[in-house]
Structures are given as C-alpha cells and as structure tokens.
Scaffold this active site. Structure first.
Site: not given
Lengths: 251, 251
Positions: B52, B110
C-alpha cells in the site's frame, strides 16, 4: 527571566543548515518561531555552533531565555507539538543564567558515515555518503591519528565571512579515528571546536589518502604550511552528524 | 526472451504504493519506466504482491521479460542508475521462464514497527508508528499467537475492487509474534499470503487488546464470525515493512 537549555536531534535533509538566513528554512529559524509562539514575543536561540545545510544532529545543544513559567517537561511537549517531526527536542532543562551553549562548550564530537557497498539501502540514502570504490582503510585508520593535537587547521577550512586574515584557526583535536560498522566506514572526531567544513575536509583528506592520491607527508605538510592540497574534496553534507556537545557540570 | 527476477528494497514514503495507477507515482510504475528505457519498448513488471501507499519493502520480489542480452550484473547497475535512490535493486538473476513472483510465493514475512517513547527520533519518523501510551505488551505477545493457523481473515481486511462475495479469504499464518527491540515493539507475521490491510489490522487488533479495549475472546470471535469489531484500527502505513518473500528452490 530564566534560561532554558535544550538538546535537539534533527534530520538536516530539508534545511539550509542551523543558522537563521532570510527566506530560507533553517533549524534555528524553525525553533525560534516555535518558541516565539509559546512565549508570545520574539525569542532568540543560541546554538553550540552552526551545522551546514544537509548536516544532521543527534544531540545539538541550544539555549534561550523565556519569561513564560511553563514547567520544563510541558515546554518540551509543547515544543515537540509545534516543531516538524524532523526536529525533536530530546531533553530540556532550566540552566544557569550564565550558561552559553557556544562559549561554554568544552568538546564536540562529529561522525562522518561512508557507505562502502555498491548498493546503498534506500533507508540510509539521506544519512551516508556512498563510496563503494577501493580504499586502503587500514592506512586511513593509521593516518587519522595525525590530526590529533593542537594544530592550525586553515588548510582544512572553507572561506567564510566570519574569517579574517587574523582569525585564529588553531584547534585542538582530542581524538580522530576511523572504524568499521558493517557496511559503514565511520570517521569520528572529538575536538575543542571545529572550523567551517573542517570535518568534511578531514574526512575528504583521509579518502584521498585511502585512494593513493595523497600521502601522510602531504597531510603533515598541509598542517604545517596551512596550504590546502588541491586534491582535497569537501565530502557532501548528508554523511555528517553532530554527535554530542560536552560541557563542564553546572556548579 | 528471458525472465529476470529481481529483489527490491524501497522506501515507500514518496509512493502511492506498488501498483501502477494512472497519474500517480508507484514503485511498479517507476520500475517499468526504467526497464522500458533499457529494453527500448514497454516492459511489464510482476510483483509478489502489492504494498500500500507509504509501506516499505526490505526485499520485495518481482520479475519481467526482456529480449536485451545485457548480463545480470550490468542490468542491476544500469537499473540502479536509472532508479531514484529510494528504490534499489539489491539482487537480480535470470529465472526459469515459468517463474511467477506471485503464484510461486510460498510465504511472506511482514514487520510492523511501533515506537514506544514520547519522543520519536527524527531519523525513525518515516519508518515507525509512534504509540507512547500504556500497553499490556505481555498480554499482546501471548494473544499474537491466536492468529496462527488457517483461518478466514475477512474480519481483518479492507473492502477492495478485487474482492467479491465469493473471494476465498482463508489464509494460513505460520508465525505471528510480538517482540521488543529497544524502544521498538515489533509485530512480525509470516504467512502463505495476506489480504489488503491484513497486517495493519492484525497489529491494530493487538493494540486494542493491549489498551484493554478488546479481549482474546473478541479476537477469536472475529476469526470465527468474520465480522469486524468496530474498535479495530488499521494502523498507519509507515510502520509496515515487507521483509521477505520465500520461494521453493528452482529445480
């Protein structure tokens, strides 16, 4: 009236250096604007010294005078709310009314960070100078000590309005050394004070020695004659950090 | 024709995410422009997945097809010369013609970085989310493991064009854990794949649990019912890093 002493950490990337300059965004200017808002009238800030455009600070020391009776912890919070996130007040105390951040500084430490790999990680790009080419780092590390002691450093400074032919350019370097931290080659220097561009020129001279363009004798000659060797580069500002400023303990 | 596989590190601060979007600066768009210049005709890049706007990558994996016979080391250098310094190609190899960075990814890791001090160092400001308020970190660390296993994660995603009512939102989380690194609280999660905003929502759910706004039973219920608890925040993008993408060794 009271004197406030504060310690600042800043990312110099976005600023035209420490010192207020008309029409430019500077760390001192941003600080004075924030303090003036809190105080309700213009506030003048004095730093331990200037940092050039693009140079960073881990712990710059500054002071100002205020009439506002706001407690130190609240003042620090209020300042950090008004300042942009690339300038942070990391400590703030009441100081002796005689305290002057420049006159009373006993020593300053600077670090110049050289990234030695062909690919510089994006997160380091604003905080190192990348130099992936061969260097005789062992020879540079030995030569770094040549700068220690009290010398006339005029061969390692830049011309500046504040310097006249009579300016005393002797400075004392307490420690000058080079070390590795992973992919970084770090030049760290602690001294009584520094001339304009002096750290970037000392580091630049070591680079030229590491490349084989200068010898130890050239460095000694520069210190003795005060004449700058034409091969010396002033390394770019983004690799330079003001690490700390030392003072005598307050009485 | 040959398939090129590359590993990218990028600072997402300046980009509208990975994926090409008309009129916006994206990592994929910048890469395609650089590769197209080298190739002399339009080149399409496939990534292991989208990141994003504002999200960073330590090692995103992507691939493209080229006719240009330039050796991999030279191609990497040429690309890094054309790319801005906040996007770096850190590895580049020839891949099997069947290699697909998204379809063949076996696992992704992540990390979400939370700065726990009232003053965030200026050099970290773009790479953490600052949360200096009280949190029951021990309780959060225990609850993090609740996300492990194969679950329907629809309660932890965002609405998106690519999702239809029939979209399979089951994902397998191999490891979900929270740890301290100095002033940073780090949430690290390794899984088969992730839905839009999933990591930022999982970290956000742990924050709400650490604040006392949610219980372990609420988290379990969200996993079972697929209904998002109204208290869950999607944490801001700048704290999130895509750490690595794993593939089976090439045959």
């Amino acid at each position: 009236m009271r004197r406030i002493r504060f310690t600042l950490s800043y990312d110099g990337s976005a600023y035209s250096g420490w010192q207020v300059q008309p029409g430019l965004s500077t760390v001192q200017g941003i600080l004075e604007a924030a303090l003036s808002r809190i105080e309700g009238h213009p506030v003048k800030v004095h730093g331990s010294g200037r940092t050039d455009a693009g140079v960073h600070a881990l712990a710059q020391v500054a002071a100002c005078d205020l009439y506002n009776p706001i407690p130190p912890a609240n003042l620090q919070r209020a300042l950090n709310r008004l300042l942009p996130p690339d300038i942070r007040v990391i400590a703030l105390t009441e100081a002796n009314l005689q305290f002057h951040p420049r006159h009373h500084a006993l020593a300053k430490t600077y670090r110049y960070r050289i990234h030695r790999q062909p690919v510089c990680p994006p997160f380091d790009r604003l905080y190192v100078w990348q130099h992936p080419f061969p260097l005789d780092e062992a020879r540079m590390a030995l030569a770094a000590a040549l700068f220690e002691g009290t010398h006339d450093f005029r061969a390692f400074t830049a011309t500046d309005d504040r310097y006249t032919p009579d300016t005393d350019m002797r400075r004392t370097v307490f420690r000058s050394h080079l070390f590795r931290d992973g992919d970084l080659l770090i030049y760290e220097v602690r001294g009584s004070g520094f001339l304009k561009h002096m750290v970037r020129n000392l580091a630049g001279a070591l680079i030229e020695l590491g490349c084989g363009n200068l010898t130890e004798a050239d460095l000694k000659q520069m210190q003795q004659t005060g004449i700058r060797h034409k091969g010396i580069r002033t390394l770019p500002p983004q690799g330079l950090f003001l690490v700390s400023v030392e003072y005598a303990p307050e009485p």
